[in-house]
Design a protein around this motif. Structure first.
Motif, mmCIF file in Angstrom:
data_model
loop_
_atom_site.group_PDB
_atom_site.id
_atom_site.type_symbol
_atom_site.label_atom_id
_atom_site.label_comp_id
_atom_site.label_asym_id
_atom_site.label_seq_id
_atom_site.Cartn_x
_atom_site.Cartn_y
_atom_site.Cartn_z
ATOM 1 N N GLU A 91 0.808 -1.220 0.078
ATOM 2 C CA GLU A 91 0.142 -0.024 0.020
ATOM 3 C C GLU A 91 0.860 1.205 -0.112
ATOM 4 O O GLU A 91 0.621 2.321 -0.515
ATOM 5 N N ASP A 92 1.962 1.201 0.650
ATOM 6 C CA ASP A 92 2.755 2.466 0.667
ATOM 7 C C ASP A 92 3.424 2.635 -0.687
ATOM 8 O O ASP A 92 3.595 4.002 -1.170
ATOM 9 N N GLU A 95 0.663 4.248 -2.817
ATOM 10 C CA GLU A 95 0.384 5.667 -2.380
ATOM 11 C C GLU A 95 1.584 6.460 -3.180
ATOM 12 O O GLU A 95 1.349 7.667 -3.489
ATOM 13 N N GLU A 96 2.767 5.864 -3.092
ATOM 14 C CA GLU A 96 4.000 6.717 -3.783
ATOM 15 C C GLU A 96 3.677 6.743 -5.114
ATOM 16 O O GLU A 96 3.855 7.927 -5.648
ATOM 17 N N ARG A 98 0.570 6.932 -6.728
ATOM 18 C CA ARG A 98 -0.447 7.948 -6.761
ATOM 19 C C ARG A 98 0.087 9.332 -6.663
ATOM 20 O O ARG A 98 -0.291 10.051 -7.475
ATOM 21 N N LYS A 99 1.019 9.482 -5.570
ATOM 22 C CA LYS A 99 1.590 10.996 -5.584
ATOM 23 C C LYS A 99 2.338 11.156 -6.836
ATOM 24 O O LYS A 99 2.140 12.197 -7.297
#
Length: 128
Positions: A91-92, A95-96, A98-99
């Motif tokens: 998940e991390d 998210e990276e 996505r950013k």
């Protein structure tokens, strides 16, 4: 890949395609090669005004081409990261990715706006 990431990826791809069309990609690359060759001439600076105009055009085209290439690299890198993260369930990393895609989307939107406002008179002042 998650729906949000896919939507961001599609939006960035559309912006890159628009930028390439607006820049007339193949013509821009050929012109950049021509300007590079001209800028290497030993007598270039015998006429400073002509040389400055040539270098301004070269720098403008180079910046546009590099912006498109950077967007393409960022899109590819972040999509690959998202796919790896999905496969691993990280998940991390998702998210990276996505950013990174959001940042690329912001740059793509800005570049698209600049491309649309790059006409002959767009740099002039306007009085209302």
């Amino acid at each position: 890949m998650r729906a949000e990431l896919e939507a961001l990826s599609r939006d960035i791809s559309k912006s890159v395609a628009l930028l390439r069309r607006r820049l007339d990609w193949d013509v821009a690359l050929r012109r950049l090669d021509e300007l590079d060759a001209l800028s290497e001439r030993s007598d270039l600076w015998n006429n400073p005004q002509e040389a400055q105009g040539l270098m301004r055009e070269r720098n403008r085209i180079q910046a546009s081409v590099e912006a498109v290439r950077q967007l393409e690299r960022d899109l590819s890198d972040h999509v690959e990261l998202a796919e790896m993260a999905e496969a691993e369930g990280d998940e991390d990393m998702i998210e990276e990715a996505r950013k990174g895609l959001l940042e690329a989307k912001t740059r793509a939107d800005r570049a698209e706006l600049e491309a649309l406002l790059s006409g002959e008179a767009d740099g002039n002042d306007a009085y209302l």
